[in-house]
Design a protein around this motif. Structure first.
Motif, PDB file in Angstrom:
ATOM      1  N   UNK A  29      -9.783   3.702 -20.198  1.00  0.00           N
ATOM      2  CA  UNK A  29      -8.691   3.033 -19.495  1.00  0.00           C
ATOM      3  C   UNK A  29      -8.651   3.454 -18.033  1.00  0.00           C
ATOM      4  N   UNK A  30      -8.900   4.725 -17.764  1.00  0.00           N
ATOM      5  CA  UNK A  30      -8.950   5.192 -16.377  1.00  0.00           C
ATOM      6  C   UNK A  30     -10.078   4.505 -15.612  1.00  0.00           C
ATOM      7  N   UNK A  31     -11.193   4.230 -16.288  1.00  0.00           N
ATOM      8  CA  UNK A  31     -12.296   3.505 -15.649  1.00  0.00           C
ATOM      9  C   UNK A  31     -11.871   2.090 -15.272  1.00  0.00           C
ATOM     10  N   UNK A  32     -11.115   1.426 -16.152  1.00  0.00           N
ATOM     11  CA  UNK A  32     -10.627   0.077 -15.850  1.00  0.00           C
ATOM     12  C   UNK A  32      -9.661   0.106 -14.670  1.00  0.00           C
ATOM     13  N   UNK A  33      -8.825   1.151 -14.604  1.00  0.00           N
ATOM     14  CA  UNK A  33      -7.791   1.235 -13.577  1.00  0.00           C
ATOM     15  C   UNK A  33      -8.265   1.910 -12.302  1.00  0.00           C
ATOM     16  N   UNK A  37     -11.836  -1.406  -8.388  1.00  0.00           N
ATOM     17  CA  UNK A  37     -12.658  -2.071  -9.398  1.00  0.00           C
ATOM     18  C   UNK A  37     -12.163  -3.495  -9.644  1.00  0.00           C
ATOM     19  N   UNK A  38     -10.863  -3.666  -9.811  1.00  0.00           N
ATOM     20  CA  UNK A  38     -10.263  -4.985  -9.954  1.00  0.00           C
ATOM     21  C   UNK A  38      -9.048  -5.048  -9.041  1.00  0.00           C
ATOM     22  N   UNK A  39      -8.472  -6.235  -8.939  1.00  0.00           N
ATOM     23  CA  UNK A  39      -7.202  -6.361  -8.251  1.00  0.00           C
ATOM     24  C   UNK A  39      -6.129  -5.594  -9.021  1.00  0.00           C
ATOM     25  N   UNK A  40      -5.096  -5.181  -8.288  1.00  0.00           N
ATOM     26  CA  UNK A  40      -4.076  -4.327  -8.889  1.00  0.00           C
ATOM     27  C   UNK A  40      -3.446  -4.978 -10.119  1.00  0.00           C
ATOM     28  N   UNK A  41      -3.037  -6.230  -9.982  1.00  0.00           N
ATOM     29  CA  UNK A  41      -2.396  -6.918 -11.100  1.00  0.00           C
ATOM     30  C   UNK A  41      -3.371  -7.095 -12.267  1.00  0.00           C
ATOM     31  N   UNK A  42      -4.605  -7.482 -11.957  1.00  0.00           N
ATOM     32  CA  UNK A  42      -5.597  -7.675 -13.007  1.00  0.00           C
ATOM     33  C   UNK A  42      -5.944  -6.365 -13.697  1.00  0.00           C
ATOM     34  N   UNK A  43      -5.994  -5.279 -12.942  1.00  0.00           N
ATOM     35  CA  UNK A  43      -6.291  -3.977 -13.543  1.00  0.00           C
ATOM     36  C   UNK A  43      -5.247  -3.611 -14.587  1.00  0.00           C
ATOM     37  N   UNK A  44      -3.969  -3.824 -14.253  1.00  0.00           N
ATOM     38  CA  UNK A  44      -2.899  -3.497 -15.203  1.00  0.00           C
ATOM     39  C   UNK A  44      -2.990  -4.387 -16.437  1.00  0.00           C
ATOM     40  N   UNK A  45      -3.233  -5.689 -16.228  1.00  0.00           N
ATOM     41  CA  UNK A  45      -3.330  -6.609 -17.363  1.00  0.00           C
ATOM     42  C   UNK A  45      -4.518  -6.276 -18.251  1.00  0.00           C
ATOM     43  N   UNK A  46      -5.669  -5.972 -17.652  1.00  0.00           N
ATOM     44  CA  UNK A  46      -6.851  -5.619 -18.434  1.00  0.00           C
ATOM     45  C   UNK A  46      -6.620  -4.336 -19.219  1.00  0.00           C
ATOM     46  N   UNK A  47      -5.994  -3.347 -18.589  1.00  0.00           N
ATOM     47  CA  UNK A  47      -5.762  -2.065 -19.270  1.00  0.00           C
ATOM     48  C   UNK A  47      -4.806  -2.241 -20.451  1.00  0.00           C
ATOM     49  N   UNK A  49      -4.191  -5.024 -22.123  1.00  0.00           N
ATOM     50  CA  UNK A  49      -4.867  -5.802 -23.167  1.00  0.00           C
ATOM     51  C   UNK A  49      -5.877  -4.946 -23.924  1.00  0.00           C
ATOM     52  N   UNK A  50      -6.598  -4.091 -23.212  1.00  0.00           N
ATOM     53  CA  UNK A  50      -7.582  -3.212 -23.852  1.00  0.00           C
ATOM     54  C   UNK A  50      -6.898  -2.249 -24.816  1.00  0.00           C
TER      55      UNK A  50
END
Length: 359
Positions: A29-33, A37-47, A49-50
């Motif tokens: 999860x830290x790698x996703x955030x 790596x991603x946009x701020x909003x997308x990073x939170x959504x991806x994390x 969802x993961x």
């Protein structure tokens, strides 16, 4: 598998799940955030969802490995009366009897249904099963208030110490608040579920879920919730002290710049007074300020009037004030959102659970 073996398997599964989330899921999860790596909003959504998907898959696998509960085996709800249970058992016993069932494990299926019927038809054993599951039946456990609260204190104090250790540091301050809020909500729900005479879970939503399974589900999902809070808390952390220091340094540099311009104006005015000439048309030498040297001024001015210098000061002060107001607004917005998130989440959870359990 025996009941004692199933209970030991549950303990090992809980320990393994905790280690899995701490040493594998949290770094992932830290790698996703990771910033950039991603946009701020997308990073939170991806994390989110993961974490939600992984927790759902892991919990589903563990739940299926435990096998269906007695209500599911007989196809009845927990509100079914003995007559309904007897009818369901008679129907299944005819279908699953080894003489009529060609399945290789027909005998095991029949014994499983017979065991479920025997437990649910006994009101005392049925209450024990609802509260403590199959391990409670195997150990002939009964509800004891003192023992219950001692076990509850041991469980939550242990998790509380582990949460405190895992959320040490400035970046984990909000995460610790979120996790402890979740623990308080879980503690209140567990006490309400286990101390009530009847199952408080709404039968229209969970018709076959026992109190034991509800508590097991909360305990199973808690490691995922804790590590999700740790990851998101570190990602959303705003170092207000560092931002304040940077803001003060920027203001200090801007003040130095303004002072240099004021010094130039002062020198120009003194020169005008010394020469006795009109100030409106007299031009004076201009000392290069740091911002001019760095190219912040739109057009380089080699000579300017005192009036032009005053206008330049006004423009610089207006620009500086705009930047300061923007920075202060961001600081206030970040502080407000981080401080009120846990409060509003707790209120929302309270309203939701009140609606579900009181319906």
């Amino acid at each position: 598998m025996s009941e004692a073996g199933a209970e030991a398997s549950d303990d090992l599964s809980g320990i393994g799940g905790f280690l899995f989330f701490v040493f594998i899921v949290h770094p992932a999860t830290a790698w996703i955030l990771r910033p950039g790596r991603f946009e701020r909003r997308k990073s939170i959504m991806y994390a989110i969802a993961f974490l939600a998907g992984l927790a759902a898959i892991k919990t589903g696998i563990e739940y299926n490995s435990k096998g269906p509960n007695y209500y599911v085996r007989l196809g009845v709800s927990r509100d079914s009366n003995p007559l309904e249970i007897k009818r369901a058992y008679k129907k299944l016993s005819l279908q699953l009897h080894p003489d009529k069932n060609p399945s290789p494990d027909a005998s095991d299926q029949f014994d499983s249904v017979k065991q479920a019927y025997d437990i649910l038809m006994d009101l005392e054993l049925r209450g024990v099963y609802n509260k403590f599951g199959s391990p409670g039946i195997a150990s002939n456990k009964r509800f004891d208030e003192t023992q219950f609260f001692v076990e509850l204190a041991v469980f939550y104090l242990t998790w509380g110490m582990m949460v405190f250790v895992l959320t040490l540091g400035k970046k984990s301050g909000d995460a610790r608040q979120w996790v402890f809020t979740g623990m308080i909500v879980m503690l209140v729900l567990e006490i309400a579920i286990m101390t009530s005479q009847e199952n408080p879970l709404p039968s229209w939503l969970f018709p076959q879920t026992t109190e034991y399974e509800a508590v097991w589900l909360m305990h199973s999902l808690f490691p995922a919730f804790m590590n999700g809070c740790r990851s998101l808390g570190a990602f959303l952390y705003v170092d207000l002290e560092a931002q304040t220091r940077h803001l003060l340094l920027a203001l200090q540099e801007q003040n130095k710049d303004v002072l240099l311009v004021l010094r130039d104006v002062q020198i120009g005015v003194q020169s005008i007074l010394a020469n006795g000439s009109g100030g409106g048309n007299t031009s004076v030498g201009t000392r290069s300020s740091p911002s001019m040297a760095s190219g912040n001024v739109s057009a380089p001015l080699l000579r300017a009037t005192p009036t032009g210098k005053i206008r330049e000061i006004q423009e610089r002060l207006q620009s500086s004030n705009a930047h300061v107001v923007k920075a202060v607004s961001e600081l206030k917005a970040d502080g407000k959102s981080s401080s009120s998130f846990g409060f509003y989440a707790f209120i929302l959870a309270y309203v939701l659970f009140s609606f579900l359990f009181n319906r």
